[in-house]
Motif scaffolding. Structure first.
Motif, PDB file in Angstrom:
ATOM      1  N   ILE A 183       0.764  -1.316  -0.083  1.00 18.43           N
ATOM      2  CA  ILE A 183      -0.090   0.155   0.044  1.00 18.43           C
ATOM      3  C   ILE A 183       0.732   1.171   0.286  1.00 18.43           C
ATOM      4  N   ARG A 184       0.290   2.157  -0.513  1.00 21.54           N
ATOM      5  CA  ARG A 184       1.271   3.771  -0.907  1.00 21.54           C
ATOM      6  C   ARG A 184       0.180   4.628  -0.864  1.00 21.54           C
ATOM      7  N   GLN A 185      -0.779   4.349  -0.183  1.00 21.34           N
ATOM      8  CA  GLN A 185      -1.463   6.032   0.386  1.00 21.34           C
ATOM      9  C   GLN A 185      -2.838   5.165   1.171  1.00 21.34           C
ATOM     10  N   LEU A 186      -2.900   5.655   2.486  1.00 25.76           N
ATOM     11  CA  LEU A 186      -3.913   4.678   2.895  1.00 25.76           C
ATOM     12  C   LEU A 186      -5.765   6.175   2.422  1.00 25.76           C
ATOM     13  N   PRO A 187      -6.468   5.162   2.152  1.00 23.68           N
ATOM     14  CA  PRO A 187      -7.804   6.308   2.086  1.00 23.68           C
ATOM     15  C   PRO A 187      -8.259   6.174   3.640  1.00 23.68           C
ATOM     16  N   GLU A 188      -9.444   7.480   2.461  1.00 21.93           N
ATOM     17  CA  GLU A 188     -10.157   7.956   3.880  1.00 21.93           C
ATOM     18  C   GLU A 188     -10.665   7.138   4.780  1.00 21.93           C
ATOM     19  N   LEU A 189     -10.302   7.169   6.151  1.00 21.27           N
ATOM     20  CA  LEU A 189     -11.027   5.607   7.500  1.00 21.27           C
ATOM     21  C   LEU A 189     -11.671   6.582   8.503  1.00 21.27           C
ATOM     22  N   ILE A 208      -5.496  -0.116  14.285  1.00 17.13           N
ATOM     23  CA  ILE A 208      -4.818   0.781  12.963  1.00 17.13           C
ATOM     24  C   ILE A 208      -3.499   0.171  12.502  1.00 17.13           C
ATOM     25  N   ASP A 209      -3.377  -1.600  11.602  1.00 15.27           N
ATOM     26  CA  ASP A 209      -2.478  -1.817  11.306  1.00 15.27           C
ATOM     27  C   ASP A 209      -1.579  -1.862  10.043  1.00 15.27           C
ATOM     28  N   VAL A 210      -0.669  -1.538   9.770  1.00 17.64           N
ATOM     29  CA  VAL A 210      -0.890  -0.576   8.688  1.00 17.64           C
ATOM     30  C   VAL A 210       0.745  -1.001   8.170  1.00 17.64           C
ATOM     31  N   SER A 211       1.343  -1.632   9.307  1.00 18.55           N
ATOM     32  CA  SER A 211       3.245  -2.848   9.014  1.00 18.55           C
ATOM     33  C   SER A 211       3.117  -3.145   7.704  1.00 18.55           C
ATOM     34  N   ASN A 212       4.640  -2.647   7.393  1.00 14.87           N
ATOM     35  CA  ASN A 212       5.503  -3.627   6.758  1.00 14.87           C
ATOM     36  C   ASN A 212       4.271  -2.975   5.094  1.00 14.87           C
ATOM     37  N   ASN A 213       4.600  -1.967   4.913  1.00 17.51           N
ATOM     38  CA  ASN A 213       4.325  -1.565   3.433  1.00 17.51           C
ATOM     39  C   ASN A 213       4.805  -0.162   2.536  1.00 17.51           C
ATOM     40  N   ARG A 214       4.235   0.551   2.102  1.00 12.41           N
ATOM     41  CA  ARG A 214       4.681   1.743   1.088  1.00 12.41           C
ATOM     42  C   ARG A 214       4.518   3.330   1.052  1.00 12.41           C
ATOM     43  N   LEU A 215       3.889   3.347   2.316  1.00 13.89           N
ATOM     44  CA  LEU A 215       3.281   4.642   2.391  1.00 13.89           C
ATOM     45  C   LEU A 215       4.726   5.419   2.356  1.00 13.89           C
ATOM     46  N   GLY A 216       5.671   6.329   2.671  1.00 14.85           N
ATOM     47  CA  GLY A 216       6.691   7.016   2.456  1.00 14.85           C
ATOM     48  C   GLY A 216       6.587   7.545   3.219  1.00 14.85           C
ATOM     49  N   ARG A 217       6.316   9.402   2.774  1.00 11.17           N
ATOM     50  CA  ARG A 217       6.541  10.632   3.057  1.00 11.17           C
ATOM     51  C   ARG A 217       5.358  11.116   3.064  1.00 11.17           C
ATOM     52  N   LYS A 218       4.153  10.450   1.540  1.00 11.24           N
ATOM     53  CA  LYS A 218       3.121  11.362   1.512  1.00 11.24           C
ATOM     54  C   LYS A 218       1.378  10.771   1.698  1.00 11.24           C
ATOM     55  N   GLN A 232      -2.809  14.480   5.643  1.00 17.29           N
ATOM     56  CA  GLN A 232      -2.470  15.594   7.145  1.00 17.29           C
ATOM     57  C   GLN A 232      -3.797  15.337   8.063  1.00 17.29           C
ATOM     58  N   GLU A 233      -3.569  15.329   8.802  1.00 18.59           N
ATOM     59  CA  GLU A 233      -4.628  14.607  10.167  1.00 18.59           C
ATOM     60  C   GLU A 233      -5.332  13.892   9.731  1.00 18.59           C
ATOM     61  N   ALA A 234      -4.988  13.049   9.561  1.00 20.69           N
ATOM     62  CA  ALA A 234      -5.335  11.823   9.261  1.00 20.69           C
ATOM     63  C   ALA A 234      -6.554  10.675  10.156  1.00 20.69           C
ATOM     64  N   PHE A 235      -5.554  11.092  11.233  1.00 21.02           N
ATOM     65  CA  PHE A 235      -6.130  10.495  12.812  1.00 21.02           C
ATOM     66  C   PHE A 235      -6.709  11.610  13.823  1.00 21.02           C
ATOM     67  N   LYS A 236      -7.230  12.179  13.594  1.00 20.33           N
ATOM     68  CA  LYS A 236      -7.520  13.999  14.390  1.00 20.33           C
ATOM     69  C   LYS A 236      -8.540  13.770  14.638  1.00 20.33           C
ATOM     70  N   ASP A 237      -9.268  12.461  14.405  1.00 20.55           N
ATOM     71  CA  ASP A 237     -11.260  12.267  14.647  1.00 20.55           C
ATOM     72  C   ASP A 237     -11.709  11.157  15.094  1.00 20.55           C
ATOM     73  N   MET A 238     -10.290   9.854  15.026  1.00 24.95           N
ATOM     74  CA  MET A 238     -10.490   9.119  16.175  1.00 24.95           C
ATOM     75  C   MET A 238      -9.833   9.150  17.137  1.00 24.95           C
ATOM     76  N   TYR A 239     -11.109   9.245  18.344  1.00 23.66           N
ATOM     77  CA  TYR A 239     -11.430   9.514  19.360  1.00 23.66           C
ATOM     78  C   TYR A 239     -11.426   8.726  20.090  1.00 23.66           C
ATOM     79  N   ASP A 240     -11.432   7.646  19.527  1.00 22.34           N
ATOM     80  CA  ASP A 240     -11.562   5.931  20.570  1.00 22.34           C
ATOM     81  C   ASP A 240     -10.624   5.297  19.976  1.00 22.34           C
ATOM     82  N   ILE A 290       6.061  11.480  12.401  1.00 22.19           N
ATOM     83  CA  ILE A 290       5.136  10.856  13.335  1.00 22.19           C
ATOM     84  C   ILE A 290       4.052  11.733  12.853  1.00 22.19           C
ATOM     85  N   PRO A 291       2.999  11.520  12.194  1.00 19.41           N
ATOM     86  CA  PRO A 291       1.045  11.813  11.561  1.00 19.41           C
ATOM     87  C   PRO A 291       0.655  12.306  13.241  1.00 19.41           C
TER      88      PRO A 291
END
Length: 323
Positions: A204-210, A217-227, A231-239, A253-254
């Motif tokens: 995986i190179r790009q995470l979609p909107e979650l 969330i476990d997205v270990s060992n993928n190819r996310l890189g810098r982009k 931005q603020e992908a996990f901001k509203d995940m209060y749980d 660090i995101p």
């Protein structure tokens, strides 16, 4: 007259010479003795042969009954009846593909593109569907009540926006060890109950909107890189409690991180620096972040000793290099 007189005398003489049966009184107290008397009374050895003869008479019914004779049947009718009997006696194999038995089709799940029920291809136990190690190259159609879906060690390359459509009860998706390199933007966003998403060991190179309902969330060992992470992908995940992003070639660090986050694994990336407000609140020196107890930064080129003020609010120091 003489003949009648002689006949009467013979009958009278026979009546006088006949034995007189004894009277039996059935008393419950002398029941055993009475049985012996009955044996002596009904002693057929002393009865003359003529008196012991018994005639057998066959009684015919008063009216004759006529039973209808079945009409002869044609050979075609007989063959049809024989075929029906064979069909009734032969057990049928239910494979879920027959339109005549919709109840079994529903129990075996929807059909795949090859017109094969999902729950025969995979294993369905209650609301859990296991499709591990079946060499699948796409997400199979899932029953509407699916809550937990496992399709690990397959050949899936893409997750389409309709793969999980209308699965309102889906809580966990585990697609570990596939070949996923592309995910449609709406693939997970509209799942109202989704709590756990595991996509480790893919391409995986790009995470979609979650969805904001995620707790794991476990997205270990993928190819996310810098982009690869928005931005603020996990901001509203209060749980959100656990976030695993190891081995993704990340260089940062995101941020911001949810307040209730407990574990953050970022080892084996390319993170070079950390800011003072990455975990703590610089403006509030009394702020304590009690929940975040597990931070892994080992395997990164960052020197944790350069920013000690970034950990003042944490219950434990991050794991990583201090040199």
């Amino acid at each position: 007259m003489l003949a009648r007189l002689v006949l009467g005398l013979v009958i009278l003489d026979a009546a006088m010479t006949a034995p007189t049966p004894e009277v039996i009184n059935y008393d419950s107290e002398t029941y055993d003795a009475i049985l012996d008397d009955l044996d002596n009374l009904y002693n057929y050895e002393n009865i003359p042969v003529r008196q012991a003869e018994v005639k057998r008479v066959t009684m015919m019914p008063s009216g004759s009954r006529e039973f209808p004779t079945p009409a002869p049947q044609s050979e075609e009718v007989l063959e049809e009846e024989e075929e029906e009997e064979e069909e009734e006696s032969t057990p049928r194999l239910i494979d879920g593909s027959s339109s005549q038995e919709p109840e079994f089709t529903g129990a075996l799940g929807p059909h795949t593109d090859e017109d094969f029920p999902t729950c025969l291809l995979c294993t369905c136990i209650s609301t859990t569907v296991y499709c591990d190690d079946h060499e699948l190259d796409a997400i199979p159609p899932l029953p509407r009540n699916t809550a937990y879906f496992y399709s690990r060690f397959n050949r899936i390359k893409k997750i389409n926006r309709n793969d999980f459509a209308s699965l309102n009860d889906l809580k966990r998706i585990d697609l570990t060890s596939n070949l996923i390199s592309e995910i449609d933007e709406d693939a997970f966003r509209k799942l109202p109950q989704l709590q756990e998403l595991v996509l480790r060991d893919n391409k995986i190179r790009q995470l979609p909107e979650l969805p904001a309902t995620l707790t794991f969330i476990d997205v270990s060992n993928n190819r996310l890189g810098r982009k690869g992470i928005k931005q603020e992908a996990f901001k509203d995940m209060y749980d959100l409690r656990h976030l695993y992003l190891t081995d993704n070639n990340l260089d940062h660090i995101p941020l911001p991180l949810p307040e209730n986050l407990r574990a953050l694994h970022l080892q084996n990336n390319n993170i070079l620096e950390m800011h003072e407000d990455t975990f703590c609140n610089v403006k509030n020196l009394t702020y304590i972040r009690k929940a975040l107890e597990d931070i892994r930064l080992d395997g990164n080129p960052i020197n944790l000793s350069r920013t000690p003020q970034a950990y003042m609010c944490l219950p434990r120091l991050p794991i990583g290099s201090l040199v």
